[in-house]
Design an enzyme around this catalytic site. Structure first.
Site, PDB file in Angstrom:
ATOM      1  N   HIS A 118       0.810  -1.215   0.000  1.00 23.69           N
ATOM      2  CA  HIS A 118       0.000   0.000   0.000  1.00 23.69           C
ATOM      3  C   HIS A 118       0.849   1.273   0.000  1.00 23.69           C
ATOM      4  O   HIS A 118       1.910   1.341   0.606  1.00 23.69           O
ATOM      5  CB  HIS A 118      -0.940   0.011   1.206  1.00 23.69           C
ATOM      6  N   ASP A 119       0.371   2.263  -0.726  1.00 25.84           N
ATOM      7  CA  ASP A 119       0.983   3.597  -0.783  1.00 25.84           C
ATOM      8  C   ASP A 119       2.376   3.603  -1.404  1.00 25.84           C
ATOM      9  O   ASP A 119       3.111   4.576  -1.251  1.00 25.84           O
ATOM     10  CB  ASP A 119       1.044   4.236   0.610  1.00 25.84           C
ATOM     11  N   GLY A 136       4.888  -1.384   2.217  1.00 23.68           N
ATOM     12  CA  GLY A 136       4.127  -0.152   2.076  1.00 23.68           C
ATOM     13  C   GLY A 136       4.996   1.088   2.112  1.00 23.68           C
ATOM     14  O   GLY A 136       6.091   1.085   2.668  1.00 23.68           O
TER      15      GLY A 136
END
Length: 259
Positions: A118-119, A136
């Site tokens: 994520h991100d 992430g």
């Protein structure tokens, strides 16, 4: 051509010429660009945006929720650019409230079993080889190459044109234009071959080599190397990129194996 055995939610938006294989599942809040080919058994979940002329292979899962216990169902995205190749069983998680998205640039190749957390922001023309694990909040700049079974820790930044050797553990930032390998991960030279292949002028390659000699070979510490480069290297875009990258690396950059 859409297989009759695929499920595509009526609200999903598919461009002209999209091909979808059997047993693929495409959810409602999904956008797919023209001429993208999606093979069998692919799952594309809510919040995913796929560009045009991509090729997604069987078993890939794009847009699953983050593997982050802080995630509370926010409306975030997983974005894949144009002309990307997503090989078998790649997983790309959507973002959290940090960046609100996970993003893959244009012309990027993610080989089989690669995971993008994520991100994370992956640049254009990058290659991530088999089973690379990207945690992430990672940033990988344009033209970087990550070999197989590399694990990248959270919040790490890998610079443009960098090359990371296989089975490496990346815990600190890797400056642009360098090759990194060994354990612990260390500077092992300038990625001159990769830069040549990508059309970087020979003059710029020589500038990078000169700068990194001062940073990693001629001086005992990165701090002294930075002073040497600042005072003795002619100003150039290459110099600016390298110095700014290192100065914006609060957790430090990889070291020389000689130090």
């Amino acid at each position: 051509m859409i297989s009759k055995l695929a499920y595509i939610h009526p609200d999903a938006q598919l461009g002209e010429g999209v091909i979808v294989g059997p047993f693929t599942n495409i959810e409602a809040d999904v956008i797919i660009g023209a001429n993208t080919k999606i093979e069998s058994n692919v799952t594309i979940m809510n919040g995913s945006e796929i560009g045009s002329d991509c090729h997604i292979f069987p078993g890939a899962v794009i847009g699953a929720i983050p593997q982050d216990l802080k995630y509370r169902g926010e409306d975030t995205k997983a974005i894949v650019g144009n002309h990307c190749v997503i090989r078998e069983c790649v997983t790309i998680n959507k973002g959290t409230t940090d960046k609100w998205k996970t993003e893959i640039g244009n012309h990027t190749l993610l080989m089989a079993y690669t995971h993008i957390g994520h991100d994370s922001i992956i640049g254009n023309h990058c290659i991530l080889a088999n089973s690379a694990g990207i945690s992430g909040h990672v940033t990988i700049d344009d033209y970087a190459i990550i070999e197989g079974q590399v694990g990248v820790s959270q919040f790490v930044h890998i610079g443009a044109y960098a090359f990371v050797g296989g089975r490496s553990g990346v815990r600190q930032n890797i400056p642009p234009f360098v090759k990194a390998a060994r354990e612990p991960l260390s500077f092992i030279g300038v990625n001159s071959i990769g830069m040549k292949r990508r059309g970087v002028p020979e003059e710029d390659i020589k500038k990078a080599e000169s700068i990194y000699k001062k940073l990693y070979i001629f001086n005992n510490t990165i701090g002294k190397g930075l002073e040497d480069v600042a005072q003795n290297e002619p100003d150039s875009l290459i110099k600016t990129k390298i110095l700014e990258f290192i100065k914006n690396s609060p957790g430090g950059v990889i070291k020389s194996p000689l130090k």
